[in-house]
Design an enzyme around this catalytic site. Structure first.
Site, PDB file in Angstrom:
ATOM      1  N   SER A 293       2.399   1.446  -5.354  1.00 13.12           N
ATOM      2  CA  SER A 293       3.656   1.995  -6.213  1.00 13.12           C
ATOM      3  C   SER A 293       3.243   3.486  -6.449  1.00 13.12           C
ATOM      4  O   SER A 293       2.972   4.372  -5.936  1.00 13.12           O
ATOM      5  CB  SER A 293       3.887   1.207  -7.408  1.00 13.12           C
ATOM      6  OG  SER A 293       5.297   1.402  -8.176  1.00 13.12           O
ATOM      7  N   ASP A 304       0.745  15.165   1.019  1.00 12.46           N
ATOM      8  CA  ASP A 304       1.961  15.828   1.633  1.00 12.46           C
ATOM      9  C   ASP A 304       1.668  17.417   1.382  1.00 12.46           C
ATOM     10  O   ASP A 304       2.238  18.322   1.915  1.00 12.46           O
ATOM     11  CB  ASP A 304       3.039  15.529   1.125  1.00 12.46           C
ATOM     12  CG  ASP A 304       3.502  14.071   1.745  1.00 12.46           C
ATOM     13  OD1 ASP A 304       2.809  13.733   2.835  1.00 12.46           O
ATOM     14  OD2 ASP A 304       4.628  13.591   1.409  1.00 12.46           O
ATOM     15  N   LYS A 318       4.143  -0.342  -1.224  1.00 13.63           N
ATOM     16  CA  LYS A 318       5.202  -0.441  -1.908  1.00 13.63           C
ATOM     17  C   LYS A 318       6.154   0.829  -2.442  1.00 13.63           C
ATOM     18  O   LYS A 318       5.567   1.705  -3.209  1.00 13.63           O
ATOM     19  CB  LYS A 318       4.827  -1.012  -3.381  1.00 13.63           C
ATOM     20  CG  LYS A 318       6.159  -1.515  -4.326  1.00 13.63           C
ATOM     21  CD  LYS A 318       5.607  -2.198  -5.374  1.00 13.63           C
ATOM     22  CE  LYS A 318       6.700  -2.505  -6.407  1.00 13.63           C
ATOM     23  NZ  LYS A 318       7.321  -1.288  -7.045  1.00 13.63           N
TER      24      LYS A 318
END
Length: 553
Positions: A293, A304, A318
């Site tokens: 999460s 990223d 998740k």
């Protein structure tokens, strides 16, 4: 266009709108009718069961079971929270509650203190690890469930609670004053070497980002110029705290995560809103299969933007967002309302619960359907299966004897006895079980039960099982029996063969008696292969930089 044609076309278009509106209205009404009908059937059934069932039933319990069974068919994160569980839910999301500040658990003989938190009432009053709980106020808790004992210990802040424990042969009484307990999201931070800082982040409850900020500022003040952020075993929590932590390392105005759902109201884009604390410090983030999460938002966003090298193992996967909705009578519904997407555009949700409901089995996204995305520097990353590390480190596996010694509480009990025989030990980072300590441990184990099956014994057992099905089993039976005799384990020899591993486990448990949770974490750092790899990565800055470029992939 011919004017004579315009009117029929207009009428035709309006007709389509009316017809489609009619069907939409009808579909909506049909759905509302189905909901009302089934709710009425359910209520009628519970009422009739209460009237006619041969034994007395508890309507609250029966309805709760029915609700939970219904929600289980959706996903494991959509849950019903009755009024009596609201306090526990609030504690999970905020990290705050009022109580005595101790983790309790059942180790066979009853409920004991597993860990008193430093600076809170239980620890300050002198309650220790392994104390057996006898009474809370006037209630005997020897045979009570751990959850019931936990409820008794909690209560409004500044109220008194009487606790009676057994320690060895002694019975001790404590009058404690409950306090507001705030569980630290950062249970430990420190220096791994002269230049490398380490922050362990275990949760994302309220104030997590401030705790990370303070830890980083303190470390930088101590001369740290590179950092390891440990998100292993962190189950996640508040998305806004995850966004604030990313903002410590990423410039203002950058997208961190999007939540996209069925309703417009749940769609939201989190961006960095502040000047970062340090946008250049070399950074390694540690993840594993239990990082989920909010942990994956932090790790994924930093990956990223090519802002950190990720080391460890693939995260949990998740990518679902939950919203808490109030219900009647102070109950609540925690419901999945959206999926989240990190800056590259990927969603890292690993399990397809729609397909799972249809097949009855957990369905993951097949590799062939995982899509490619690009990081800021053009590195390829994939969706649909958690966050994959840039550098993989194998999971550390323990020997069967180590599992047995821990599971049967022998490590726990020996550490407790050691504590009462030794007034003090060295600091957590340098303490180690000595040769003499280990010899005492082996002697202490004599006569205690800790049998187990070695990997080799299991292999021979499997071989025997399959061989018995063959027609030539009688011809090889004697040979198999000879192998069995040779591989039958000697527990004494296994204690010697695996002593380095066992001594490390013992050291951490003993340290916890003197330095509690913080000390236990610090003790485990020095022999952690993932942390060792992180320090090595940060010391080889060219390798670190190369990993963050597209050419490295």
């Amino acid at each position: 266009m011919n004017k004579s044609l315009k009117k029929p076309i207009l009428i035709f278009v309006l007709g389509l709108v009316v017809v489609s509106g009619f069907f939409a209205f009808k579909a909506k009404n049909d759905k509302l009718f189905a909901l009302a009908k089934n709710i009425d059937i359910f209520a009628t059934m519970v009422r009739e069961l209460d009237s006619y069932y041969v034994d007395e039933i508890d309507p609250d319990e029966l309805v709760t079971i029915g609700i939970n069974a219904m929600l289980e068919d959706l996903d494991p994160y959509t849950t019903y929270i009755p009024e009596e569980e609201s306090a526990d839910f609030r504690m999970m999301t905020t990290g705050e509650y009022a109580g005595v500040g101790a983790l309790i658990g059942n180790r066979g003989e009853g409920n004991i203190i597993i860990m008193p938190y430093s600076g809170f009432p239980a620890q300050s009053a002198g309650i220790r690890i392994a104390d057996l709980l006898l009474k809370v106020d006037t209630v005997s808790v020897i045979d009570k469930a751990t959850s019931d004992v936990s409820t008794l210990l909690k209560g409004p802040a500044n109220t008194e609670v009487f606790v009676q424990v057994k320690r060895g042969e002694d019975t001790l009484d404590f009058n404690l004053t409950r306090k507001k307990i705030v569980i630290n999201n950062v249970p430990y931070y420190g220096k791994l070497d002269a230049n490398t800082g380490y922050i362990k982040l275990s949760d994302f409850t309220t104030n997590a980002s401030n705790e990370v900020r303070k830890a980083l500022l303190d470390l930088k003040g101590q001369g740290v110029d590179r950092l390891v952020l440990d998100l292993r075993d962190n189950p996640g929590g508040l998305v806004n705290e995850a966004a604030e932590i990313v903002n410590l390392f990423i410039p203002k105005g950058k997208e961190i995560v999007k939540t996209i759902g069925k309703l417009e109201g749940v769609n939201y884009t989190y961006k960095t809103t502040k000047t970062p604390l340090d946008k250049d410090i070399p950074l390694v983030v540690l993840i594993n299969e239990h990082s989920a999460s909010a942990s994956e938002i932090v790790a994924g966003a930093l990956q990223d933007y090519d802002r950190a090298v990720l080391i460890g193992r693939k995260s949990f996967g998740k990518g679902l967002v939950q919203t808490t909705i109030p219900l009647s009578y102070n109950a609540q519904l925690k419901v999945t309302t959206a999926k989240y997407y990190i800056p590259s555009g990927r969603c890292i949700q690993a399990i397809d619960y729609t397909q799972t409901r249809q097949s009855g089995e957990l369905t993951t996204v097949p590799d062939s359907l995982r899509q490619e995305f690009k990081t800021k520097n053009g590195r390829t990353v994939l969706d649909g299966a958690g966050i994959e590390p840039d550098e993989y480190v194998e999971s550390e596996s323990y020997s069967p004897i180590s599992y047995s010694l821990v599971a049967r509480n022998h490590v726990f009990d020996f550490a407790t006895e050691y504590f009462y025989k030794h007034e003090s030990i060295t600091d957590p980072s340098s303490f180690e079980v000595t040769d003499q300590d280990y010899e005492e441990f082996m002697k202490w184990l004599e006569g205690k039960e800790y049998d187990y099956t070695t990997y080799l014994e299991k292999s021979v057992t499997d071989l025997t099982k399959y061989a018995e099905k063959e027609t030539y089993y009688d011809e090889i039976k004697d040979q198999i029996e000879a192998i069995k005799k040779r591989v039958n384990h000697s527990k004494e020899q296994d204690l010697i063969t695996n002593q380095e591993e066992i001594r490390r486990i013992l050291s951490g448990e003993i340290v916890s008696r003197y330095y509690f949770q913080e000390g236990m974490i610090e003790s485990g750092i020095k022999d952690d292969p993932t942390i060792e790899e992180a320090v090595k990565y940060l010391s080889e800055i060219d390798r670190y930089k190369e990993t963050l470029t597209a050419s490295a992939k």
